[in-house]
Motif scaffolding. Structure first.
Motif, PDB file in Angstrom:
ATOM      1  N   GLY A  94       0.786  -1.218   0.000  1.00 43.72           N
ATOM      2  CA  GLY A  94       0.000   0.000   0.000  1.00 43.72           C
ATOM      3  C   GLY A  94       0.820   1.271   0.000  1.00 43.72           C
ATOM      4  O   GLY A  94       0.292   2.360   0.203  1.00 43.72           O
ATOM      5  N   SER A  95       2.131   1.176  -0.293  1.00 47.00           N
ATOM      6  CA  SER A  95       2.977   2.367  -0.232  1.00 47.00           C
ATOM      7  C   SER A  95       2.987   3.170  -1.513  1.00 47.00           C
ATOM      8  O   SER A  95       3.643   4.192  -1.591  1.00 47.00           O
ATOM      9  CB  SER A  95       4.415   1.964   0.122  1.00 47.00           C
ATOM     10  OG  SER A  95       4.934   1.056  -0.828  1.00 47.00           O
ATOM     11  N   SER A  96       2.297   2.736  -2.558  1.00 52.89           N
ATOM     12  CA  SER A  96       2.152   3.430  -3.828  1.00 52.89           C
ATOM     13  C   SER A  96       3.463   3.470  -4.597  1.00 52.89           C
ATOM     14  O   SER A  96       4.460   2.879  -4.203  1.00 52.89           O
ATOM     15  CB  SER A  96       1.590   4.848  -3.623  1.00 52.89           C
ATOM     16  OG  SER A  96       2.604   5.746  -3.236  1.00 52.89           O
ATOM     17  N   TYR A  97       3.447   4.175  -5.737  1.00 55.44           N
ATOM     18  CA  TYR A  97       4.636   4.228  -6.579  1.00 55.44           C
ATOM     19  C   TYR A  97       5.764   5.018  -5.942  1.00 55.44           C
ATOM     20  O   TYR A  97       6.920   4.838  -6.283  1.00 55.44           O
ATOM     21  CB  TYR A  97       4.277   4.831  -7.946  1.00 55.44           C
ATOM     22  CG  TYR A  97       3.812   3.787  -8.927  1.00 55.44           C
ATOM     23  CD1 TYR A  97       4.702   3.167  -9.784  1.00 55.44           C
ATOM     24  CD2 TYR A  97       2.475   3.413  -8.981  1.00 55.44           C
ATOM     25  CE1 TYR A  97       4.279   2.201 -10.670  1.00 55.44           C
ATOM     26  CE2 TYR A  97       2.042   2.452  -9.871  1.00 55.44           C
ATOM     27  CZ  TYR A  97       2.942   1.851 -10.714  1.00 55.44           C
ATOM     28  OH  TYR A  97       2.511   0.887 -11.590  1.00 55.44           O
ATOM     29  N   ASP A  98       5.454   5.917  -5.043  1.00 57.47           N
ATOM     30  CA  ASP A  98       6.476   6.712  -4.380  1.00 57.47           C
ATOM     31  C   ASP A  98       6.305   6.571  -2.872  1.00 57.47           C
ATOM     32  O   ASP A  98       5.372   7.120  -2.285  1.00 57.47           O
ATOM     33  CB  ASP A  98       6.339   8.180  -4.790  1.00 57.47           C
ATOM     34  CG  ASP A  98       7.433   9.049  -4.181  1.00 57.47           C
ATOM     35  OD1 ASP A  98       8.235   8.529  -3.382  1.00 57.47           O
ATOM     36  OD2 ASP A  98       7.477  10.245  -4.504  1.00 57.47           O
ATOM     37  N   PRO A  99       7.211   5.827  -2.200  1.00 57.02           N
ATOM     38  CA  PRO A  99       7.029   5.582  -0.766  1.00 57.02           C
ATOM     39  C   PRO A  99       7.550   6.704   0.120  1.00 57.02           C
ATOM     40  O   PRO A  99       7.472   6.605   1.344  1.00 57.02           O
ATOM     41  CB  PRO A  99       7.852   4.308  -0.552  1.00 57.02           C
ATOM     42  CG  PRO A  99       8.985   4.447  -1.525  1.00 57.02           C
ATOM     43  CD  PRO A  99       8.385   5.120  -2.746  1.00 57.02           C
ATOM     44  N   SER A 100       8.061   7.792  -0.469  1.00 62.19           N
ATOM     45  CA  SER A 100       8.724   8.824   0.327  1.00 62.19           C
ATOM     46  C   SER A 100       7.777   9.602   1.237  1.00 62.19           C
ATOM     47  O   SER A 100       8.227  10.389   2.068  1.00 62.19           O
ATOM     48  CB  SER A 100       9.491   9.787  -0.580  1.00 62.19           C
ATOM     49  OG  SER A 100       8.630  10.457  -1.476  1.00 62.19           O
ATOM     50  N   TRP A 101       6.457   9.390   1.089  1.00 63.92           N
ATOM     51  CA  TRP A 101       5.519  10.023   2.024  1.00 63.92           C
ATOM     52  C   TRP A 101       5.629   9.396   3.408  1.00 63.92           C
ATOM     53  O   TRP A 101       5.183   9.980   4.409  1.00 63.92           O
ATOM     54  CB  TRP A 101       4.083   9.909   1.515  1.00 63.92           C
ATOM     55  CG  TRP A 101       3.566   8.506   1.398  1.00 63.92           C
ATOM     56  CD1 TRP A 101       3.753   7.640   0.374  1.00 63.92           C
ATOM     57  CD2 TRP A 101       2.772   7.803   2.367  1.00 63.92           C
ATOM     58  NE1 TRP A 101       3.130   6.432   0.622  1.00 63.92           N
ATOM     59  CE2 TRP A 101       2.523   6.507   1.835  1.00 63.92           C
ATOM     60  CE3 TRP A 101       2.246   8.132   3.605  1.00 63.92           C
ATOM     61  CZ2 TRP A 101       1.776   5.550   2.519  1.00 63.92           C
ATOM     62  CZ3 TRP A 101       1.496   7.174   4.288  1.00 63.92           C
ATOM     63  CH2 TRP A 101       1.267   5.894   3.738  1.00 63.92           C
ATOM     64  N   LEU A 102       6.257   8.226   3.491  1.00 64.45           N
ATOM     65  CA  LEU A 102       6.474   7.561   4.777  1.00 64.45           C
ATOM     66  C   LEU A 102       7.734   8.155   5.401  1.00 64.45           C
ATOM     67  O   LEU A 102       8.837   7.642   5.249  1.00 64.45           O
ATOM     68  CB  LEU A 102       6.618   6.050   4.577  1.00 64.45           C
ATOM     69  CG  LEU A 102       5.387   5.364   3.997  1.00 64.45           C
ATOM     70  CD1 LEU A 102       5.738   3.960   3.505  1.00 64.45           C
ATOM     71  CD2 LEU A 102       4.270   5.300   5.046  1.00 64.45           C
ATOM     72  N   GLY A 103       7.589   9.267   6.097  1.00 64.16           N
ATOM     73  CA  GLY A 103       8.742  10.033   6.552  1.00 64.16           C
ATOM     74  C   GLY A 103       9.339   9.618   7.873  1.00 64.16           C
ATOM     75  O   GLY A 103      10.372  10.152   8.281  1.00 64.16           O
ATOM     76  N   THR A 104       8.728   8.639   8.558  1.00 61.70           N
ATOM     77  CA  THR A 104       9.182   8.291   9.908  1.00 61.70           C
ATOM     78  C   THR A 104       9.201   6.785  10.107  1.00 61.70           C
ATOM     79  O   THR A 104       8.277   6.084   9.698  1.00 61.70           O
ATOM     80  CB  THR A 104       8.247   8.915  10.962  1.00 61.70           C
ATOM     81  OG1 THR A 104       8.154  10.326  10.744  1.00 61.70           O
ATOM     82  CG2 THR A 104       8.750   8.659  12.369  1.00 61.70           C
ATOM     83  N   ILE A 105      10.272   6.295  10.748  1.00 56.45           N
ATOM     84  CA  ILE A 105      10.315   4.888  11.175  1.00 56.45           C
ATOM     85  C   ILE A 105      10.172   4.881  12.697  1.00 56.45           C
ATOM     86  O   ILE A 105      10.876   5.597  13.406  1.00 56.45           O
ATOM     87  CB  ILE A 105      11.596   4.180  10.700  1.00 56.45           C
ATOM     88  CG1 ILE A 105      11.519   2.680  11.026  1.00 56.45           C
ATOM     89  CG2 ILE A 105      12.869   4.822  11.247  1.00 56.45           C
ATOM     90  CD1 ILE A 105      12.553   1.831  10.285  1.00 56.45           C
ATOM     91  N   VAL A 106       9.205   4.102  13.155  1.00 57.66           N
ATOM     92  CA  VAL A 106       8.847   4.081  14.584  1.00 57.66           C
ATOM     93  C   VAL A 106       9.138   2.705  15.172  1.00 57.66           C
ATOM     94  O   VAL A 106       8.684   1.683  14.646  1.00 57.66           O
ATOM     95  CB  VAL A 106       7.356   4.421  14.776  1.00 57.66           C
ATOM     96  CG1 VAL A 106       6.955   4.276  16.244  1.00 57.66           C
ATOM     97  CG2 VAL A 106       7.071   5.839  14.288  1.00 57.66           C
TER      98      VAL A 106
END
Length: 303
Positions: A176-188
């Protein structure tokens, strides 16, 4: 060329559930959203078709919406090429870093790699001195250490329990991360403990242990789909609700009486491209009305 409302293009697309888990067929209350036809409008029957009751017409519209058909573009759009977007070579590293919790209790390394048309995140070298299992995930908005997580993000994975021996490398897809995963800005990093009154509150179930920004290096994608807003018109009177960094339309809110072909024509793309941008898109009835109030995507890299 504007596609008239009376033109039936015979298209129905199978609904899918997106990352948000919310179907385009349903509103917040779980019911069907209002169709884009106004309440006073009624479909015009074919001259050869027998008269039907309102109940029969409504049943037919619902049947049309639920029955998938192959995409069929309007005749005026038949010459447009099939939509495409370039791929990133498998194994390309898009993000990579070491993570250490603030108190030094947890250590691991992660990297995100291209894998076909999607991505995977690899976790390696995990060690922990905490007496509880530790989980990790990617999200868009950063919480604070000590917060409790309210939902699990993308690439969610249990790294393991206490260990001084680095754990083997584990990989999980970024579904579900789409073609560009850079919107996922944080690793928790968080406590994946079960409910147990003996566990200290600060490492209790869902407690955030570490928050780290993700630095992305995503290669530019090329596409032959370039929506341009040609302005509101009959059958496409909705509003552009977001734009890309370059100012191109990124999303569109469907208005009453919107038709799929008219909306595609407004943005200078084919019906096929509009469906490609929105795999979840639904239409109903022979006129191919869209569902009022729903938002459709127009940005190829967010597809």
């Amino acid at each position: 060329m504007t596609v008239h409302r009376g033109l039936a293009i015979g298209l129905v697309v199978v609904a899918a559930v997106g990352l948000s888990g919310c179907s385009l067929l349903r509103g917040d209350s779980g019911g069907l959203p209002a169709p884009s036809r106004s309440a006073s409008a009624t479909p015009t029957a074919s001259p050869s078709a027998p008269a039907t009751s309102d109940a029969d017409s409504e049943a037919e519209r619902l049947r049309e919406s639920a029955s998938p058909r192959p995409p069929t573009a309007a005749p005026s759009q038949a010459s447009m090429p099939a939509p495409t977007i370039s791929t990133i070579p498998d194994g390309t590293v898009l993000a990579e870093a070491d993570v250490t919790s603030p108190k030094g209790s947890v250590h691991f390394h992660y990297r995100v790699v291209a894998a076909g048309d999607s991505y995977a995140i690899e976790y390696s070298g995990f060690t922990s001195t905490l007496p509880v299992p530790v989980g990790v995930m990617l999200i868009d908005k950063a919480p604070a250490v000590g917060d409790g997580i309210t939902a699990h993000g993308v690439g969610d994975h249990q790294l393991g329990g206490p260990t001084t021996t680095p754990a083997p490398t584990a990989s999980t897809p970024l579904t579900g991360s789409s073609y560009d995963p850079s919107w996922l800005g944080t690793i928790v990093t968080y406590s994946d403990a079960s409910s147990d009154p003996s566990i200290p509150v600060e490492i209790g179930p869902g407690k955030v242990l570490s928050v780290n920004s993700v630095r992305w290096s995503v290669p530019a994608r090329t596409t032959n789909v370039h929506p341009v807003d040609g302005g509101a018109r009959s059958g496409a009177n909705g509003t552009v609700s977001a734009t890309t960094a370059s100012g191109a339309p990124a999303s569109y809110v469907i208005a009453p009486d919107d038709l799929i072909a008219n909306v595609a024509d407004r943005f200078g793309i084919s019906v096929e491209a509009l469906i490609w941008l929105d795999p979840d898109l639904r239409v109903y009835g022979d006129q191919q009305w869209l569902y009022e109030g729903t938002t459709i995507n127009l940005d190829p890299v967010r597809r």
